[in-house]
Design a protein around this motif. Structure first.
Motif, PDB file in Angstrom:
ATOM      1  N   HIS A  34     -13.391  -4.926 -35.601  1.00 42.66           N
ATOM      2  CA  HIS A  34     -14.582  -4.628 -36.404  1.00 42.66           C
ATOM      3  C   HIS A  34     -15.923  -4.836 -35.677  1.00 42.66           C
ATOM      4  O   HIS A  34     -16.708  -3.914 -35.520  1.00 42.66           O
ATOM      5  N   HIS A  44     -18.868  -2.057 -33.875  1.00 41.26           N
ATOM      6  CA  HIS A  44     -20.314  -2.066 -34.151  1.00 41.26           C
ATOM      7  C   HIS A  44     -21.107  -2.288 -32.857  1.00 41.26           C
ATOM      8  O   HIS A  44     -22.071  -1.583 -32.579  1.00 41.26           O
ATOM      9  N   HIS A  60     -25.241  -2.695 -48.659  1.00 37.95           N
ATOM     10  CA  HIS A  60     -24.699  -3.414 -47.504  1.00 37.95           C
ATOM     11  C   HIS A  60     -25.789  -4.349 -46.976  1.00 37.95           C
ATOM     12  O   HIS A  60     -25.710  -5.554 -47.110  1.00 37.95           O
ATOM     13  N   PHE A  87     -20.139   4.697 -40.180  1.00 40.79           N
ATOM     14  CA  PHE A  87     -19.868   3.348 -40.691  1.00 40.79           C
ATOM     15  C   PHE A  87     -18.666   3.359 -41.648  1.00 40.79           C
ATOM     16  O   PHE A  87     -17.793   2.501 -41.589  1.00 40.79           O
ATOM     17  N   HIS A 125     -19.994 -11.111 -44.312  1.00 41.79           N
ATOM     18  CA  HIS A 125     -19.431 -11.211 -42.955  1.00 41.79           C
ATOM     19  C   HIS A 125     -19.253 -12.670 -42.602  1.00 41.79           C
ATOM     20  O   HIS A 125     -20.098 -13.491 -42.961  1.00 41.79           O
ATOM     21  N   PHE A 165     -22.104  -9.928 -34.622  1.00 35.55           N
ATOM     22  CA  PHE A 165     -22.596  -8.811 -35.411  1.00 35.55           C
ATOM     23  C   PHE A 165     -23.416  -9.334 -36.588  1.00 35.55           C
ATOM     24  O   PHE A 165     -24.556  -8.964 -36.757  1.00 35.55           O
ATOM     25  N   HIS A 211     -15.935  -5.516 -48.670  1.00 32.06           N
ATOM     26  CA  HIS A 211     -16.027  -4.172 -48.102  1.00 32.06           C
ATOM     27  C   HIS A 211     -15.072  -3.200 -48.794  1.00 32.06           C
ATOM     28  O   HIS A 211     -15.376  -2.009 -48.911  1.00 32.06           O
ATOM     29  N   CYS A 257     -23.698  -7.660 -48.419  1.00 31.36           N
ATOM     30  CA  CYS A 257     -22.481  -7.580 -47.613  1.00 31.36           C
ATOM     31  C   CYS A 257     -22.014  -8.956 -47.145  1.00 31.36           C
ATOM     32  O   CYS A 257     -22.814  -9.873 -46.990  1.00 31.36           O
ATOM     33  N   HIS A 288     -15.250   3.951 -40.176  1.00 35.95           N
ATOM     34  CA  HIS A 288     -14.888   2.713 -39.471  1.00 35.95           C
ATOM     35  C   HIS A 288     -14.330   1.703 -40.477  1.00 35.95           C
ATOM     36  O   HIS A 288     -13.245   1.143 -40.304  1.00 35.95           O
ATOM     37  N   HIS A 289     -15.048   1.511 -41.572  1.00 34.35           N
ATOM     38  CA  HIS A 289     -14.590   0.516 -42.548  1.00 34.35           C
ATOM     39  C   HIS A 289     -13.347   0.945 -43.299  1.00 34.35           C
ATOM     40  O   HIS A 289     -12.572   0.102 -43.769  1.00 34.35           O
TER      41      HIS A 289
HETATM   42 CU1  C2O Z   1     -20.512  -5.122 -43.349  1.00 33.50          CU
HETATM   43 CU2  C2O Z   1     -18.912  -3.382 -40.449  1.00 33.50          CU
HETATM   44  O1  C2O Z   1     -20.020  -4.305 -41.658  1.00 33.50           O
END
Ligand code: C2O
Length: 483
Positions: free
Chosen positions: A197, A201, A80, A220, A96, A392, A105, A94, A223-224
């Motif tokens: 999302h 965080h 990540h 984490f 975003h 984030f 993800h 990762c 959540h994902h």
């Molecule tokens: Cu890659 Cu919730 O983050």
């Protein structure tokens, strides 16, 4: 419970037949493929539930491996993003604020989940999801608060109140409805990335509050799992919602992960379109899977475009800090056009925030309001509430890895502007209120760790457009199922 027992029985019987051919495989893939596993709702799941027991066992085993081993907890978290120096294949990858937020993800969880199966010795294991939209699940799930558990992370690596159960999400911070209502895949994805999302965080803070540390916290992943579930739920609403199957860049993008043998594997978004069919999992309670294929294009589909900027904000960049900030938006020049615009079915007024930047994770969720008369109490239930803004990954300079990207937000403003027209104000205040989690049910005012600067604010017309395309089709790789 019932799902799990059904599956276990199934594996046992399927395994009996298959084991002759497969010999002493500890990880009987054939039987796992036989029926999709169910990712269960974490709500009310007891600490002793086999799912959480296996999760703990896997974490313990993964933490005992050296960081250089792709199956280690550190290596997986570093895929990540990480603060560790050194560079190993697939680290810091990762996505975003890009077109690959959901697909990357999904791939990440998929391979991670297979590693958890191997490391726990529980071949039917499936990652549960944390449905914080459910009002009974707004505090940190109890099994994650036990200091003796591998699921625990001590303060301050979690923000104040989460480990004691006094902190909870305000409803407005965990509301996927804006994203769910969209028809354009990328716009819907962006909205979900923002709320819930990023807000989740930001509210939890600590490790979860920063991209480079987030995946070290076992919470984490649950959540994902929930974010990944929203992708399916969004698609299942129909109404012309489709994956971006006409986007050849999206379909052809390749990412690298590791399987449970520690071997590098690659995937494209075409490999993760159908969870049940390609990846062998479903979510508890979700509707039947929508089957989309990269080989088939569906016409037409919807995309969202900013059709026209009506009012560009003339002022200098707006700085957000500890206090509420109000930016006056002068609507005089468009006042006459507004009633017609509000009637238009495919068009809407939007507030766009561009070039949103902070040095470090701000540690705050800003609630954004438009057109509330001065001195009225602001609440997320009011028609003037536009939505939330949390930085984030995109927009946070410290977290830039390679190219820095400022953040960008779009809010639907029809409802707020309609309400504001009735108040006969010349200038509509665009108000930013710093908020945090509820503590013992009451709003808290967290410290702003780093101010946020908004480079440009526009009032614009957004439009849903029907698109057709004859773009070349990227064929799905054969076979569809990862090995
Ligand atoms: Cu890659 Cu919730 O983050």
């Amino acid at each position: 419970m019932s799902n799990r027992f059904t599956r276990r029985r199934f594996i046992a019987s399927a395994g009996a037949a298959a084991s002759v051919a497969l010999g002493s495989s500890i990880f009987n893939l054939e039987s796992v493929w036989a029926a999709p596993v169910t990712r269960r709702n974490l709500g009310g799941m007891a600490a002793g539930d086999p799912v959480l027991v296996s999760y703990r066992k896997a974490i313990k085993a993964m933490k005992a491996l050296p960081t250089s081993n792709p199956l280690s907890w550190n290596y997986q978290a570093a895929i990540h993003r990480t603060t560790l120096s050194g560079s190993f294949p697939a680290w810091n990858t990762c996505q975003h604020g890009t077109h690959f937020f959901c697909s990357w993800h999904r791939m990440y969880l998929y391979w991670w989940e297979r590693i958890i199966r191997k490391m726990s010795g529980d071949p039917g294991w499936a990652l549960p999801y944390w449905d914080y939209h459910d009002p009974s699940q707004r505090t940190l799930p109890v099994p994650f608060r036990d200091p003796k558990s591998e699921l625990y992370v001590a303060d301050p690596n979690r923000g104040t109140g989460w480990n004691t159960g006094s902190a909870s999400f305000p409803a407005s911070h965990v509301d996927p409805s804006a994203g769910m209502a969209e028809f354009d895949y990328f716009l819907g994805q962006g909205d979900i990335e923002s709320n819930p999302h990023n807000n989740v965080h930001g509210d939890i803070g600590g490790w979860m509050g920063g991209v480079p540390t987030a995946a070290q916290d076992p919470v984490f992943y649950v959540h994902h799992s929930n974010i990944d579930r929203y992708w399916n739920l969004w698609l299942a609403q129909g109404g012309g919602r489709h994956n971006p199957l006409s986007d050849t860049t999206w379909k052809g993008q390749t990412y690298t992960f590791f399987n449970e043998s520690g071997t590098a594997v690659t995937m494209t978004p075409c490999d993760v379109l159908r969870c049940a069919e390609q990846l062998n999992y479903t979510y508890e309670g979700e509707p039947t899977e929508v089957k989309e294929y990269c080989l088939r294009l569906i016409f037409p589909w919807w995309i969202f475009v900013i059709a026209q900027v009506l009012i560009p904000w003339p002022g200098p960049p707006v700085e957000l800090g500890e206090r509420e900030v109000a930016v006056p938006i002068d609507i005089a020049q468009i006042r006459e056009r507004i009633p017609a615009l509000l009637q238009n079915k495919n068009e809407r007024l939007v507030i766009e925030l561009n070039n949103v930047v902070s040095e470090r994770a701000p540690g705050v969720v800003w609630e954004v309001y438009l057109g509330a008369p001065p001195n009225t109490a602001l609440s997320a239930e009011s028609p003037h509430f536009l939505g939330t803004m949390t930085l984030f990954a995109a927009g946070v300079r410290e977290h830039a890895h390679g190219g820095f990207q400022p953040a960008h937000f779009t809010f639907n403003a029809n409802r707020a502007i309609e309400a504001a027209l009735r108040t006969r104000q010349e200038k509509l205040p665009l108000v930013f209120v710093p908020t945090g989690p509820l503590i013992d049910g009451k709003p808290s005012h967290p410290k702003v760790q780093s101010p946020v600067r908004i480079g440009a604010i526009n009032v614009a017309i957004g439009r849903n457009e029907e698109r057709k395309s004859d773009a070349p089709i990227v064929p799905e790789r054969e076979p569809n199922k990862p090995k």
